[in-house]
Scaffold this motif. Structure first.
Motif, PDB file in Angstrom:
ATOM      1  N   LEU A 271       0.864  -1.156  -0.028  1.00 57.16           N
ATOM      2  CA  LEU A 271       0.000   0.093   0.028  1.00 57.16           C
ATOM      3  C   LEU A 271       0.941   1.474   0.015  1.00 57.16           C
ATOM      4  N   PHE A 272       1.918   1.292   0.561  1.00 59.20           N
ATOM      5  CA  PHE A 272       3.153   2.232   0.446  1.00 59.20           C
ATOM      6  C   PHE A 272       3.385   2.713  -0.864  1.00 59.20           C
ATOM      7  N   LEU A 273       3.524   1.399  -1.530  1.00 64.76           N
ATOM      8  CA  LEU A 273       4.061   1.916  -3.059  1.00 64.76           C
ATOM      9  C   LEU A 273       2.765   2.315  -3.991  1.00 64.76           C
ATOM     10  N   GLN A 274       1.495   1.810  -3.385  1.00 65.66           N
ATOM     11  CA  GLN A 274       0.467   2.364  -4.135  1.00 65.66           C
ATOM     12  C   GLN A 274       0.201   3.887  -3.852  1.00 65.66           C
ATOM     13  N   ALA A 275       0.367   4.239  -2.711  1.00 65.33           N
ATOM     14  CA  ALA A 275       0.431   5.592  -2.119  1.00 65.33           C
ATOM     15  C   ALA A 275       1.325   6.603  -2.742  1.00 65.33           C
ATOM     16  N   ILE A 276       2.406   6.028  -3.070  1.00 60.91           N
ATOM     17  CA  ILE A 276       3.528   6.751  -3.722  1.00 60.91           C
ATOM     18  C   ILE A 276       3.022   6.841  -5.370  1.00 60.91           C
ATOM     19  N   SER A 277       2.334   5.981  -6.035  1.00 59.98           N
ATOM     20  CA  SER A 277       1.692   5.971  -7.377  1.00 59.98           C
ATOM     21  C   SER A 277       0.800   7.037  -7.253  1.00 59.98           C
ATOM     22  N   LEU A 280       2.413  10.624  -7.043  1.00 62.31           N
ATOM     23  CA  LEU A 280       2.726  11.201  -8.440  1.00 62.31           C
ATOM     24  C   LEU A 280       1.735  11.419  -9.499  1.00 62.31           C
ATOM     25  N   LEU A 281       0.468  10.789  -9.256  1.00 57.12           N
ATOM     26  CA  LEU A 281      -0.407  11.121  -9.927  1.00 57.12           C
ATOM     27  C   LEU A 281      -1.356  12.242  -9.943  1.00 57.12           C
ATOM     28  N   ASP A 282      -1.233  12.551  -8.517  1.00 57.66           N
ATOM     29  CA  ASP A 282      -1.692  14.079  -7.970  1.00 57.66           C
ATOM     30  C   ASP A 282      -1.068  14.955  -8.628  1.00 57.66           C
ATOM     31  N   VAL A 295      -8.518   8.443  -0.953  1.00 53.83           N
ATOM     32  CA  VAL A 295      -8.048   7.425  -0.815  1.00 53.83           C
ATOM     33  C   VAL A 295      -6.795   7.285   0.509  1.00 53.83           C
ATOM     34  N   TYR A 296      -6.197   8.357   0.354  1.00 57.35           N
ATOM     35  CA  TYR A 296      -5.389   8.635   1.886  1.00 57.35           C
ATOM     36  C   TYR A 296      -6.024   8.246   3.068  1.00 57.35           C
ATOM     37  N   LYS A 297      -7.338   8.904   3.273  1.00 53.45           N
ATOM     38  CA  LYS A 297      -8.096   8.881   4.408  1.00 53.45           C
ATOM     39  C   LYS A 297      -8.464   7.252   4.532  1.00 53.45           C
ATOM     40  N   ILE A 298      -8.617   6.617   3.594  1.00 50.28           N
ATOM     41  CA  ILE A 298      -8.903   5.152   3.618  1.00 50.28           C
ATOM     42  C   ILE A 298      -7.687   4.350   4.282  1.00 50.28           C
ATOM     43  N   TYR A 299      -6.630   4.741   3.609  1.00 57.33           N
ATOM     44  CA  TYR A 299      -5.396   4.358   4.414  1.00 57.33           C
ATOM     45  C   TYR A 299      -5.351   4.607   5.747  1.00 57.33           C
ATOM     46  N   ILE A 300      -5.460   5.690   6.136  1.00 59.03           N
ATOM     47  CA  ILE A 300      -5.429   6.218   7.579  1.00 59.03           C
ATOM     48  C   ILE A 300      -6.494   5.479   8.396  1.00 59.03           C
ATOM     49  N   PHE A 301      -7.517   5.456   8.111  1.00 60.50           N
ATOM     50  CA  PHE A 301      -8.626   4.724   8.861  1.00 60.50           C
ATOM     51  C   PHE A 301      -8.202   3.258   8.972  1.00 60.50           C
ATOM     52  N   SER A 302      -7.773   2.593   7.893  1.00 58.02           N
ATOM     53  CA  SER A 302      -7.453   0.962   7.835  1.00 58.02           C
ATOM     54  C   SER A 302      -6.187   0.664   8.937  1.00 58.02           C
ATOM     55  N   LEU A 303      -5.371   1.771   8.811  1.00 58.90           N
ATOM     56  CA  LEU A 303      -4.002   1.719   9.735  1.00 58.90           C
ATOM     57  C   LEU A 303      -4.618   1.642  11.078  1.00 58.90           C
ATOM     58  N   PRO A 465      -6.642   9.538 -15.905  1.00 61.82           N
ATOM     59  CA  PRO A 465      -5.938   9.287 -14.543  1.00 61.82           C
ATOM     60  C   PRO A 465      -5.768   7.851 -14.218  1.00 61.82           C
ATOM     61  N   GLU A 466      -6.528   7.017 -14.456  1.00 62.20           N
ATOM     62  CA  GLU A 466      -6.553   5.778 -14.109  1.00 62.20           C
ATOM     63  C   GLU A 466      -5.410   4.909 -14.699  1.00 62.20           C
ATOM     64  N   ILE A 467      -4.987   5.445 -16.252  1.00 67.58           N
ATOM     65  CA  ILE A 467      -4.064   4.986 -16.943  1.00 67.58           C
ATOM     66  C   ILE A 467      -2.585   5.339 -16.366  1.00 67.58           C
ATOM     67  N   ILE A 468      -2.544   6.656 -16.044  1.00 64.54           N
ATOM     68  CA  ILE A 468      -1.387   7.185 -15.400  1.00 64.54           C
ATOM     69  C   ILE A 468      -1.000   6.232 -13.945  1.00 64.54           C
ATOM     70  N   TYR A 469      -1.884   6.214 -13.100  1.00 65.32           N
ATOM     71  CA  TYR A 469      -1.892   5.371 -12.121  1.00 65.32           C
ATOM     72  C   TYR A 469      -1.195   4.103 -12.460  1.00 65.32           C
ATOM     73  N   HIS A 470      -1.778   3.119 -13.222  1.00 69.04           N
ATOM     74  CA  HIS A 470      -1.353   1.953 -13.504  1.00 69.04           C
ATOM     75  C   HIS A 470       0.043   2.149 -14.142  1.00 69.04           C
ATOM     76  N   VAL A 471       0.264   2.880 -14.790  1.00 68.07           N
ATOM     77  CA  VAL A 471       1.587   3.221 -15.262  1.00 68.07           C
ATOM     78  C   VAL A 471       2.643   3.148 -14.339  1.00 68.07           C
ATOM     79  N   ILE A 472       2.517   4.132 -13.546  1.00 65.45           N
ATOM     80  CA  ILE A 472       3.392   4.389 -12.491  1.00 65.45           C
ATOM     81  C   ILE A 472       3.566   3.160 -11.442  1.00 65.45           C
ATOM     82  N   HIS A 473       2.479   2.640 -10.927  1.00 65.44           N
ATOM     83  CA  HIS A 473       2.380   1.567 -10.260  1.00 65.44           C
ATOM     84  C   HIS A 473       3.174   0.243 -10.818  1.00 65.44           C
ATOM     85  N   THR A 474       2.900  -0.054 -12.098  1.00 65.61           N
ATOM     86  CA  THR A 474       3.563  -1.066 -12.592  1.00 65.61           C
ATOM     87  C   THR A 474       5.172  -0.909 -12.859  1.00 65.61           C
TER      88      THR A 474
END
Length: 705
Positions: A271-277, A280-282, A295-303, A465-474
């Motif tokens: 999830l840390f790698l996903q947050a970095i992606s 960069l998308l932002d 999505v960041y709020k979801i991370y904090i709630f889950s943690l 935006p979803e394409i940019i995210y997947h390119v960075i993540h992969t």
């Protein structure tokens, strides 16, 4: 008449506001709405959309179910599972898989669920001289859930526990495949991409999953939820999503993120790698900033919730994910409202990037100073040695470095992906998407605004935006997989998804054709992977020596006996017999790693007295020597267990300048078999077969001349 009277005012309103392109578009839309449309047209279009969605959903669910059934059939043919006794079935769970399944058995034997949980959280019957919280340390939530479902659904009268357990895991793999199918479908707009994703996933099964070799692994329980989270995130990031779809994706993403975090102790790193992606998308796509911070709020709630329900797990508080998200939230509070595209905005982007990086490191250091933690400290040492930042003779570090899954990918890995045609298509798709993304970034730097609606003819797939995210993540996942081969099981499934999306996406091909100035070429799917034939092959799992050993232990060894040996064998003994052991095949605890190293000394050049002192310090009653380790002839010299022990003990030169300490003792595992003094004074052989030698550790030592 009413329509004719209302017509002129509409035309007048449209003429009064010709200032923006947005108003022009709305004017066109209103004019079109005035044109009489046949009643059957909307119903026809609605029916087409419904049929497309229905067929796609049916194909996605069917693909997942068929894959789960395939895994079940393949597992049966590989191990002849239904024709074996319970002990022979349990032997198929190797290493740490055996430990996980053994706790599932313990939960089923407990008089109540509450009592079973208490015994696992205060477990002193697994490792000698050690009480552990097995639920927290080994992430046993899957076993708790499986045991509850088994008893609550009344499956005891219908199905055996082992079939229920592996059935759940196979079912999750079906969900995994379905989620990949849906992600590719959302990105490409056609469910044919999902079918191709599933085909590539199965063909490259050796590199996409370890389900065939280790069913109870934590990743097999966790990655399906991660795939669901990515599918929901892909839909959530789409620009043309309606309100109800956005809410559904948000809820699914929240549930799957938390579940993923509970299932696997290493989930927060992914999830840390996903947050970095997303960060960069932002930066590259301001329009999605609000969604990214949701999505960041979801991370904090889950943690936070995971910290509470995982017995206040300090690893979550000192995780880089929490530090990064907290830094991003603080940086957002400090951002200024400036005009997009201006020079000041560009400078602030650079400052914001620097601020986030600095805050992340600072917050992580502060958290580690105030939160006591020991978790995964060995991982940092391993990474230092892995990247050449440090050198060590430590047995545990060198043993980890010698594991195949922790080494760089071999040539066979790339050859397999090329032969299945996955790698060439993936590279082509990634290059096109990456270049299109760079094109969009340069447009933004030059102050050019992006189009609100992108058509097929525009050929700008990099604006989504979803394409940019997947390119960075992969790219991030692929970079790590190039260093550690074991991470390919996380990366390759998304390689299948991204490659299939590109092959079936008209928008991607139109982007390429526009670059090449080809306007009359229409993309068509010409590639179909070959069918598999594994189900036609009959295999057999045959290990009579291990079966005989387990049978002897259950019949001859005292109930209170403690066994010592290699961690992998100890896991099997814990599962098949229930006897206490000195070590476990787990590598997330420093104390267990030290125990493993000490017990492995039975394969070193140490004296009988030294080995005796080590074993009795852990209250061991029996020692098991494995011929496979003692007489190992590995392909890579220096990576055998006995070589690593000799390096750690100074009995072998591994670098120039090292001093060699000659041992006056032979290798213990060889010498103890000869049955002469002083070895017989400390150890008495009580059982042996072709693979294993069992020695009773004497409590009263009688020295013989």
């Amino acid at each position: 008449m009413m329509a004719e009277e209302e017509g002129p005012p509409v035309e007048l309103r449209q003429r009064k506001k010709p200032k923006s392109s947005e108003n022009k578009e709305s004017a066109k839309g209103e004019k079109i709405s005035d044109i009489p449309i046949p009643e059957r047209a909307p119903k026809h279009v609605l029916f087409q959309r419904f049929a497309k969605i229905f067929i796609g959903c049916l194909a996605a669910v069917t693909s997942g179910m068929m894959y789960a059934l395939y895994l079940s059939a393949y597992h049966e043919r590989k191990f002849w599972f239904s024709n074996r006794q319970e002990l022979e079935r349990e032997i198929t769970f190797q290493g740490d898989s055996a430990i996980y399944y053994s706790y599932y058995k313990d939960m089923l034997k407990a008089p109540s669920f509450e009592r079973g949980v208490y015994e696992l959280t205060h477990n002193n019957k697994t490792v000698s001289l050690k009480t552990i919280n097995a639920v927290q340390q080994m992430s046993l939530y899957p076993e708790l859930i499986a045991s509850v479902l088994y008893q609550a659904t009344g499956s005891k009268e219908i199905i055996e526990p082992v079939y229920f357990y592996i059935g759940i895991v196979f079912g999750l793999q079906g969900i995994y495949v379905t989620a990949l199918f849906v992600t590719s479908w959302l990105m490409s707009g056609t469910w044919l991409a999902g079918m191709l994703t599933v085909a590539w996933f199965i063909i490259n099964r050796v590199d996409t999953t370890r389900i065939e070799y280790s069913i109870p692994l934590r990743e097999n329980w966790a990655l399906p939820y991660f795939a669901c989270q990515i599918a929901a995130l892909t839909g959530y990031l789409k620009s043309n999503l309606n309100t109800y779809g956005e809410r559904f994706c948000y809820l699914l993403m929240s549930a799957s993120t938390y579940t993923f975090m509970m299932m696997w102790e290493y989930s927060h790193y992914l999830l840390f790698l996903q947050a970095i992606s997303l960060f960069l998308l932002d930066i590259f796509s301001v329009e999605q900033s609000d969604k990214v911070y949701e999505v960041y709020k979801i991370y904090i709630f889950s943690l936070f919730l995971g910290y509470l329900l995982q017995f206040e797990n300090p690893a979550l508080l000192v995780s880089p994910l929490l530090s990064l998200v907290a830094a991003l939230m603080l940086a957002k509070c400090l951002q200024l409202n400036v005009k997009k595209g201006s020079f000041v905005a560009k400078i602030i982007k650079v400052i914001n990037f620097y601020l986030v990086c600095t805050l992340t490191i600072t917050l992580n250091i502060i958290m580690k100073m105030f939160v006591p933690h020991k978790e995964n400290g060995h991982m940092l040492k391993f990474l230092e040695v892995k990247f050449g930042l440090n050198m060590t003779k430590n047995f545990t570090m060198n043993w980890l470095l010698c594991q195949e899954s922790l080494q760089a990918p071999s040539q066979d890995f790339f050859l397999r992906l090329t032969q299945s045609s996955l790698l060439p298509f993936y590279i082509l798709v990634l290059i096109i998407c990456f270049l299109s993304m760079l094109q969009v970034i340069f447009r933004r730097i030059n102050g050019k605004s992006l189009k609100e609606t992108i058509t097929l003819e525009d050929g700008r797939i990099g604006e989504r935006p979803e394409i940019i995210y997947h390119v960075i993540h992969t790219i991030l996942l692929g970079s790590l997989a190039m260093v550690i081969e074991g991470l390919k099981y996380i990366w390759i499934p998304y390689v299948c998804m991204l490659a299939a999306f590109g092959v079936c996406s008209p928008e991607l091909w139109m982007t390429l054709f526009k670059w090449l100035r080809l306007r009359t070429v229409h993309p068509i799917l010409l590639f179909f992977p070959r069918l598999m034939t594994e189900l036609m092959e009959l295999q057999e799992f045959y290990d009579p020596d291990t079966v005989e050993l387990m049978t002897w232990i259950k019949r001859q060894a005292p109930v209170a006996a403690v066994f010592a040996g290699s961690p992998q064998l100890m896991g099997a003994i814990k599962l098949c017999t229930g006897w206490m052991v000195t070590s476990l095949p787990l590598y997330n605890d420093d104390d267990l790693l030290k125990r493993n190293e000490n017990i492995y000394q039975i394969y070193s050049k140490r004296s009988a007295e030294d080995i005796y002192k080590i074993l009795t310090s852990y209250k061991a009653n029996y020692l098991i020597v494995e011929d496979a380790i003692c007489n190992e002839v590995g392909p890579i010299r220096g990576c055998r267990v006995k070589d690593l022990l000799d390096i750690a003990n100074g009995h072998m030169v591994c670098e120039e300048g090292d001093k060699l300490t000659y041992s006056k003792y032979g290798r213990f595992c060889h010498e103890v078999k000869i049955n002469y003094s002083p070895y017989v004074n400390y150890f008495t052989r009580v059982y042996w077969n072709r693979s294993y030698f069992v020695y009773k550790i004497n409590t009263v030592i009688s020295f013989q001349s």
